[in-house]
Each structure stands twice: as structure tokens, then as C-alpha cells.
Design an enzyme around this catalytic site. Structure first.
Site, short mmCIF file in Angstrom:
data_model
loop_
_atom_site.label_atom_id
_atom_site.label_comp_id
_atom_site.label_asym_id
_atom_site.label_seq_id
_atom_site.Cartn_x
_atom_site.Cartn_y
_atom_site.Cartn_z
CD GLU A 4 -1.27 -0.33 3.76
OE1 GLU A 4 -2.44 0.87 3.95
OE2 GLU A 4 -1.22 -0.09 5.04
CD GLU A 55 2.58 8.42 -0.66
OE1 GLU A 55 2.55 7.49 0.46
OE2 GLU A 55 1.49 9.10 0.57
#
Lengths: 627, 627
Positions: free
Chosen positions: B424, B433
Site C-alpha cells: 500500500e 509516493e
């Protein structure tokens, strides 16, 4: 207030200081139990090691152990962030001269700091165990700069044991303040850096001036060891008077209190200590209307008013009008001046110039009524909104006794001349709201024999040690301002967290009326102060004293302060950077009041112990508009 | 909830919106009485003329009257500042073409604004009565720039009467939004400038998209005329469903409500109106755990996380772990993938890369338990503090079922390869990210037949109208940042006060595993949006959708939103300045994802309706560190 009694019932709601109180816990078996118990005893937080000593750590081995401490899931992040101050392991010494030991301890320290960040602890506490800590400072300052969210509390005794140890010679006596000052200087006075000071034993108190210097530092917590408590006649634990006096001094800094050491109380409970500290919050906190009114302004920067170029607002008038001391003294001065006027003058003419919403007008009417001497009263005011209020008072309160004039006193042409000219145009530094220029203009309509109230005012200056104000000023910079402008601007501040390095000295004076042929309101002064103990010069603080009439005075100079007066806070003139000064050093400052066509400004520079450039040349960052 | 009944008893404490409610009063005989009465009826403030019409004013005569209004001493400055919104005299027209009339009204307006400042009123309210108001804007903007402390509320109907008047042709129909937009553009979108919108009659409602555009504006107050209220079967005053729907839309902007017009209630009291508005605060406010959690973040700028270069904190993990929707879907995806693995694989190997404090590890264990299929589970995590927590869970919750690996997934060398790789690593924009870079590295230890959960993710972009966010960004500048850097930095924001100009479109996508010989994670996209109504382009908003496994998805794109999911807010990419766009205009944007050795960044530019320079070239203001 009565004697403290552990079992006394809670008194009715009174004004008191909320005493935030923490309990230091060496190593709780269960941190949740520990928090519940300490909260039951009244404590707001605990101070403990976040890294549990059960988990021996050698981080320089190939496969270091992976469990650092109790799991972070024991508490919610909200509770970690509110209830737990993290102590660093005191044995760590990253400044050790044994290179390997230093490296080992650095790894452990980095881990502890990382874990404190991970938990979002509100503060960490560390103890300085020796004088020079540049490596510790280097690691911590790096963390602060890269955005650590915790405060750093540096734990120190107020007085180093070498000061009273019979084994030490005079040249071996350590000054704890120097340890602290060196450490925080490395960290550029970062405002997240604070002190957790240990209350000393009664026989080892610091001197009064040392205590004053500590009060000028960012003290976040006082650590009180349980062994300092004594029992009173009710068999309750209390602190000696000397300790209470110290606590009272720090109370106004909003410090927190940490109880350390084994409990001597029933069932080893700590409740008795909390209850007593809480009681002190009531006993020692002296609040009157004055302090009440000032609350929330502590060490807060305010821009000086510019009433000549900007109309004051209702809110400002209202604050002024609340100052009963000031208007009582004004009324006394007016009454005395009126009394001493030759009786040939049938109806003396009094002019209030800058009447605002009318408090001085009221004072004149009161004086006239008390003396039963008729007066003719003019109120001159340029602010149209204040005039509107005055008009209402003339009609509804003053039965038409006052002649209202909506004009600038510098240009008004009155139908007659005054016997007494009353004004309140003074700022925190006396002349800084241009009272000299205004009254020089207004004296055109004062008789040659007439009286000005005030008749003179004097500005005072003193060297200041206040890292708090230094930090407030440097964080006050707006994006559209230059770097210079932040410290070239003076601020009006209700000083709390400060130490005044030497008594204030007279800088310059203005007298009214001034019948000189050529009036020159420029001033130049040069003052020399002797430093009484090592400290940090961050700014100069300005005060004023004024003679209203003969022996009737007002003053905000601490030495001669008019008790209870709240209208003025001191004014602060900054240095670009803090300067470490030593006992016996001479601080010499040059200070100018200058002007041109449309503005007045101050500029200043330090001559000694180091020479600085002239600050605020030409009023480039701050000036007072004449129009 | 039941029907509204004026006389119903107060229900038990529930979650509700506090409805701040004001009463418009034409001209109170006694302002103190008026405030007391309206407070008794429940109102929090009044809206009235500060300048009393009793005092006729002609300021262009030689001796203008000196009393402007009731005296300021009627109320304390604290009450003026809290309880009274000042209406400007509506007949003033400083944009009049009759020069003398304009000059006369300008003098009156200046006086009224001065008096509002003098009283420190919290807000003034003015009505735009015609389309072009450059002189009004010029006077007001000057006041705002020179430090006026009041807010300015521009009073407008939501829909101009020409829109429904049978006397008007299509080309004569005025759009109130254009009046507003012109006015606030003159004032450079000053954040003290807000709207006081009048609720329209039911037969003259704005269209749905017009309403959405108003919701994107700084609406400070809704004005509700008493004539809009109807009586229900309990003979209580209520609002029609259509009005309730509008109020509900504005409720989340924290607007205040102003009751205007004569009371139809018993004894001419206004209490019935206040009571109903207060009731709506309960009826219309839908709060669930999700909204609860988001409270306080509305339109607040957050910097995107950089989990690769910085360790996440307990607080962040805790917020993530609270998102039940996300982990339910993850567990479903893992279960489905596990179910579909060939049965020859006796003990499937699952690796969770970036395990944090273990929620995905738990999801894997749950799936294994539900299917009663044994798995071998690895948890890879680089954050030493999260590892410490995981170790605790392995020992105390998971009975040693998990192999913990404290390494960066991009360098870890596992003893075996995985059948399923679970991660995740997604940000608000999907890849921001650096999930692509991380998973490209981690797939080294995925079997060629293995599955990545997520299997793909797609970034979406849409044009945004939000003056609120524009103002937040420009006031976000730190003194040490360049002017460019303020708008070249993207922010993660829980958007509330905004209007999305067109539906989001797909920008770019990443798929995993990616077995291409050369992996290129740079992207370039060009999107075209059609403007549906005149508005202001201030930024682009980014979303993502991800396919976890086959049909199991997560999305923060409004069109496909995973209801109840709270882990991600949208990401905002700014424009340097707002651009007025018109219905039918094409907004065309170019968007790049680029990288070098140590960092990844986005850059973007507008192609149409105007071309801008490329924003954030070389990632000069914002980039994501790879290490």
C-alpha cells in the site's frame, strides 16, 4: 488564605493559576496503569523513558535487536502526544572522549530521538552532566532543523554542586547558566529549546540576581524532588517559604511542575504532592484587575500606535479609559494647577488637546467642581468619530459646558488663549507618539504664563536579556519585509520572560511649554551600563517618566512605577543578534531621535562591548509619520 | 427525525451543526434593547446600519454635522466587535455617472467605513445594485490593503430578477456571479471579501451547476427572507424542501444565517425563525465517523508524505489503520488472489512490502484463515520503529506466523520468491509516493506468474475553481521561500469550498508487475476539458483509482469514490494566478512525471485558453526524494 491542610475541602471558585503537574516515573511496569494511577492522583502527564531499559541495545553489532521498547500500540498517538514526556537515557555521552563510546552512544541517542518522533511525544527531557556538549547540541539541533515536533527540555540544577562543595576552590565553581547558554547558543536559541530546572535545597539557593536571570530564560518546567517537602502542623507535606518564593517567580512564565523521587505519602501515593502544588496555584497567584487585563499579552509584540496619522479605534480608547490611576493623577494635577492660578483670572481657560472620547475633559470638570471654580473648557480632537462621541457627551452628560473643536491642534486658531493646556499624547517611550511636535504647535494658544500638563517627560533606556523576545521578533517577519526590517522595528511589549541587565538610565527629556526661539526636538544620547553577571544582550528596553505638574508624576520605569497603571507597556529596541556579555563588561549605546519634513525616527548602535552598525538609519524600517 | 414542531422539547444531545444566526434590523430605536431582545430569541448577532439615518449627513457643506450616529459608548468595544454587522447605506452609489452625486456618496461611504473601523465591527455588508462597481471596489480594496479589520460581505441574490422577468430578452439576462466575480477580481480575491447570498424564491431557483459554482465561492452568510417560510401541519414556520437542499449544501462551508423581513410570528417575535434554523442544524447535518475524522481539515493545506525518505510516525499509521473500507477491500483482494492460485502450490508465499504496523499482514492472515489455506508470510519494512511494533505483534498476536524483514524492499534479497506481493504505497495521485519505483524493485522477488496487489493504478486530473485554496496557498509562504515555490508546490487538501469545472479525466497509469525489459516510469499527458459555465480556473485537482485485483478497486475520483474511505484527500496543482474561463472554452493542460538519479517530480503548464510557462521545471520547488 489560612494554613495549608491536606484534607481541606475545595474552596469556592476563585482566581487561581492552573498548575500543570507531571510525575516522573523511572520505569513503569505497565504504562497504561501508570498513566491511570497518576491521573487519579491529579497529574496531567508523566515523564519517563520511552525506550525501556529491559531492551538492552547494542546497535553497533551486525544484527541489532529489533524491539526497542514497549509497543507503540499500547497508547493512542493522541495520548503519546499529550501525556508522556520522554526522558533520554542519562548515561549516554555523545561527547565522550573515548571515540568508540561516543559512537556507541550516538547510535543509541539517534534511536531514542527517532522513537520520540515516531511517537510524536510533546517533549523530550535530557540532562547535561558536564559543561561542554557540542556533539549533543549538534545532533539535537539537526533534528530541530529537520522538523522534529517535540520540545527539548534541558534538565539542570539551578546551582551546580561545586558552588557549595567544600572540596572545590573558587576557580572550580561551575555556573549552570553558562552550561545552558553554551548549549542553546549552538542551537541558535531555537524556541523549542527550554529548561527543566531543579528546585535546589533551601541551604543551596541561588543568589537573587541569578534567580532573576533564570526568570529571563525559557523555563518550561520546575522539577521538585519529594525530599524537599516538609510536614507542617497538620502533618501535610508542604514546601518551605524560600521554595514558595521561587515558585511564585516562575508562575508567571506558565511553567509546568514535575514531581521527582520516591513518595513519602500514605500508600506511596503522590496525590499529596499534587494537591499541594495545586494549592500554591491559589495561594501564590496574585491577580488583580490589572493583571487580569494584561492576560494574554505576555511577551506579545505590538506595533506602537501612530495616532497622528491614523485614527484610534473605540477599542483603544476604551482600554485607555479603564486606567483609573492615570486619570486620578491627571485630575490631581489639573486641580493643583487650577488651585494655584492667580485668583485675578476669573474664569480660567482650559484646553484639552487630543480629547479622545473625553476622559481628560471629565477630569477637568471634576477638578472644577471640587474647587467650585468656574472654568471655560475647550476640547480639541481631530478624529471625527471621537468627536461624534464627544458631541453626544456634551449634549447628554456635560450640559453644554464644553466647547468642541474638530481640528488638528497644530493648525487650530482659537478665539482666546488658554491658562492650562492638558494633553495625553505620550507613548511608551514618552515622545514616540510625537507629543513634542504636537505641543510645540498647540502652545500657540497657551498664554505666556500658562501651564502645560504634562510639563515634562523623560525617556529611559536599559539593556535587556530576553531570548523570548528575540525569538518573537525573528519569527515576526512577513514575506514582504526585508530581513533588516524585523529587528530595526521597535515593539511595545508586556515583558514577562526577561532579565533587565542593569537599571534604566535617563536618555533625553522634553519640557513644555518651550518658548525657545528655535525649537529643536532632535536628541542624541550616549549611555554606559555595567554588566552585573554574565548574560546575553538581546535588546534595549525603553520607559518614560512624566511630570504632570510639580510633584505629580506618572512613570513606567520599574524603579518609579506608578502602581496599578496599565496604559503603557515598555518599548523594545532590538539588536540584530544576541551578544554574550560578562560580569563587569561595559555596555555602551548611542541613541538618536531624528526627523525630516514628514517623519520622526530613532536610530541606535552599540559602542561596547562590540561596535555595531547604526540600526534603522534614516528610519528606513520604522518611522512615525507627522501627518 | 420526525416532523418539525415549533413546540417540541429539546432532544438529547446529538451531533449537529451549530447554526450561527443573525437578525437584520432596519433601524433599532435602542440598540441595547434590540441586542437583548434578539439574543433572547436565540440570535447570535444583528445586522444593522451603524450610521443612524436620523442623522442626515451632507459632508460637502462647509460645516458638516459632527454627530454621525448613536454614541459608541452605548456598547463596549467587545460587543461592537462581536454582535453587530454593519450594513452600508444601500442608496450610496459611488459609481454614479453624475459626478457630483458620486462625490457626495463617496464622502458618505468613506465616513461609514471609517465609523465601522472605529467601532471594530467584525463585518460590513453592502449590496451591489448594478453590474459595474469599480469605484466601490477601489475604495474598499484600499481600506482592506491599509489594514481594515472587518470582513466585507457582498450581498447579492443568487439569481438576478432579469433571469425570470418576462420583460427581459435572453441577451438582457444578468448572471449575478459575473457581478461578484468582477468585483472581487478588482480586489485581488482578498480573503476578507465574502458573499451574503439571498435565498431565492422556490420558483426562481438557480440551476444545479450554478448552485455548485456558488458553493465554490467564499459564502459567509445566507440571507433568508421571512416571506420564504411556510407553515406546516403543526402551524410552525418551516422552509420548503428545495430551500432545505440549498441550505444543506452551504452548511459545510460554515456559513451564517441572516433572517430578513417582518416577522409573521406570534407577538412579532423572531424566535420561530431562529428555532427552525437551529432545528435544520440537526436535521440536515449528516455526520458519520468519516466526517467526524475529517473535521478541522477542511481546505487545509498538507504537504504530501515522503515515506521513502522520512519514517512515518505513529500518528500517521494510526490514521491509516482506522480506514476500514480500505483494508476490507485489500482483504477481499488477497482472499480472491489466494483462492485463484493453482492448488499445486502447497504453501503460497505472500510478501507484504511496506508492512507499517501490520494492517495488511493482518489482512493476509485473515484471508488465510477464512480459506483455511496455509500461507508463508513475509513482512518487509524499513522503518525501525514500525519493525519494533511488528515484532511485538509477531510475538503476542500472531504466534510467530510471520517472517519479519527489516530492509528496504528495493534491496532486500529474499530466500524464496513470492506468489503474491501486497503493498500500500499509493498517494493521493497514485504514483506520487513512488509506488512504481518501489514495486519495480520489489518484483525481483515475485515469481514470474506472481500477482501484485495492487495490479494497477491510474491518476486523474480535473480543472478546479477554488479561490479559497488559491488564498490559502498564497498566504502559505514562509519567509525563506521564493515566490514561485508557493504555487509550484502541490498540496493534499480535503476540498470543501470549491467547484470542479469539469469531470476528471485519466492522465496516466502504472501496472504491476512490469516485466518490460526497460522500465520507464516517466509519463506525459495532455488533457482537454470543456468549460460548462463561466468560472475561474485556479488549479488542477488530482485523484487516483487503483485495481487491487481483478474487479476489486479503490478510488478517490468523485465519480467512482469508494464510499466511507478516508485515507486520501485529493492533491492540488496550482496555477500562478486565477484565469477567468467562459462557457464553451477549452482548458488544455500538459502534465509530466519526470525523474533523475535521486528524485521524481511533476511539472505542468496550461495550453489553452492561455499558454503559461512550465511550472516547477526540474522539480525546483517540489520533488519526491528516492532515498
Amino acid at each position: 488564605m489560612g494554613d495549608y491542610n491536606d484534607g481541606e475541602s475545595q474552596p469556592e471558585q476563585e482566581k487561581r493559576k492552573r498548575m500543570s503537574c507531571g510525575l516522573e516515573v523511572e520505569c513503569p511496569a505497565d504504562i497504561r496503569d501508570c498513566l491511570r494511577l497518576s491521573a487519579n492522583d491529579g497529574f496531567h502527564f508523566i515523564v519517563t523513558y520511552p525506550v525501556h531499559p529491559r531492551f538492552a541495545r547494542d546497535l553497533l553489532v551486525k544484527h541489532p535487536p529489533r524491539i526497542i521498547s514497549r509497543t507503540d500500540r499500547l497508547l493512542t498517538s493522541h495520548d503519546w502526544n499529550r501525556l508522556v514526556v520522554g526522558r533520554l537515557t542519562p548515561s549516554l555521552n555523545v561527547d565522550s572522549e573515548v571515540e568508540n563510546a561516543a559512537r556507541h552512544d550516538k547510535a543509541l541517542l539517534t534511536q531514542e530521538l527517532g522513537f520520540a518522533s515516531h511517537l510524536s511525544l510533546p517533549a523530550i527531557m535530557l540532562k547535561l552532566t558536564h559543561k561542554h556538549n557540542m556533539n549533543l547540541a549538534s545532533i539535537l539541533y539537526n533534528k530541530l532543523i529537520s522538523g522534529a515536533s517535540y520540545q527539548v527540555w534541558v534538565n539542570l540544577p539551578m546551582v551546580h554542586s561545586s558552588r557549595y562543595s567544600p572540596l572545590c576552590n573558587d576557580d572550580e565553581r561551575e555556573d549552570m547558566w553558562e552550561w545552558w547558554n553554551e548549549f542553546r547558543t549552538y542551537c541558535h536559541y531555537d524556541k523549542r529549546l527550554g529548561l527543566a530546572l531543579e528546585l535546589p535545597e533551601v541551604k543551596h539557593l541561588p543568589t537573587a540576581k541569578e534567580l532573576e536571570r533564570w526568570v529571563g530564560e525559557p523555563v518550561k518546567a520546575l522539577i521538585i524532588h519529594t525530599s524537599l517537602f516538609i510536614t507542617n502542623q497538620h502533618q501535610s507535606f508542604v514546601l518551605a517559604k524560600a521554595h514558595q518564593d521561587i515558585i511564585q517567580k516562575f508562575m508567571y512564565l506558565d511553567v509546568q511542575y514535575i514531581i521527582r523521587g520516591p513518595s513519602q505519602g500514605a500508600n506511596n501515593s503522590y496525590k499529596c504532592y499534587w494537591a499541594y502544588i495545586n494549592f500554591l496555584g491559589k495561594k501564590l497567584y496574585h491577580v488583580d484587575d490589572t493583571t487580569d487585563y494584561m492576560q494574554g499579552c505576555e511577551d506579545y509584540l505590538q506595533n506602537p500606535l501612530q495616532p497622528l496619522s491614523e485614527n484610534l479605534e473605540t477599542m483603544v480608547y476604551e482600554v485607555f479609559e479603564k486606567d483609573q490611576i492615570k486619570y486620578v493623577e491627571y485630575q490631581n494635577a489639573i486641580q493643583k494647577a487650577l488651585e494655584e492660578l492667580p485668583s485675578e483670572i476669573e474664569t480660567p481657560v482650559i484646553m484639552v488637546v487630543g480629547a479622545g472620547r473625553g476622559p481628560l475633559v471629565q477630569a477637568c470638570l471634576n477638578a472644577s467642581y471640587i474647587l467650585q471654580r468656574k472654568i471655560k473648557l475647550y476640547a480639541v480632537e481631530k478624529n471625527p468619530f471621537a468627536i461624534s462621541t464627544l458631541e453626544d457627551r456634551v449634549q447628554n452628560e456635560w450640559q453644554g459646558q464644553v466647547v468642541l473643536v474638530k481640528e488638528d491642534m497644530r493648525t487650530y486658531e482659537p478665539p482666546e488663549k488658554a491658562d492650562i493646556l492638558v494633553s495625553e499624547l505620550l507613548g511608551s517611550f514618552g515622545d514616540n507618539e510625537l507629543s513634542p511636535e504636537c505641543l510645540d504647535g498647540a502652545q500657540r494658544f497657551l498664554k505666556k504664563t500658562g501651564i502645560s500638563i504634562p510639563s515634562s517627560y523623560t525617556s529611559f533606556l536599559a539593556p535587556l536579556h530576553s531570548i523570548k523576545i528575540y525569538n518573537e521578533i525573528r519569527s515576526n517577519r512577513l514575506p514582504d519585509k526585508t530581513i533588516e526590517s524585523i529587528y530595526e522595528t521597535p515593539y511595545v511589549v508586556h515583558l514577562v520572560n526577561y532579565y533587565q541587565i542593569a537599571p534604566a538610565q535617563e536618555l533625553h527629556r522634553f519640557e513644555h511649554p518651550n518658548w525657545s526661539e528655535i525649537i529643536d526636538n532632535d536628541r542624541y544620547g550616549r549611555l554606559r551600563f555595567t554588566v552585573q553577571q554574565n548574560c546575553v544582550l538581546t535588546a534595549f528596553v525603553g520607559y518614560f517618566e512624566t511630570v504632570l505638574y510639580k510633584n505629580i508624576m506618572l512613570s513606567i520605569n520599574p524603579k518609579t512605577y506608578s502602581k496599578g497603571m496599565v496604559s503603557w507597556f515598555p518599548i523594545v529596541f532590538s539588536m540584530p543578534d544576541p551578544i554574550h556579555v560578562k560580569e563587569g563588561d561595559i555596555i555602551e549605546v548611542c541613541f538618536w531621535r531624528m526627523q525630516c519634513e514628514d517623519r520622526v525616527w530613532y536610530q541606535w548602535c552599540l559602542e561596547s562591548p562590540v561596535r555595531t552598525n547604526i540600526i534603522n538609519p534614516n528610519g528606513r524600517s520604522f518611522y512615525i509619520k507627522k501627518h
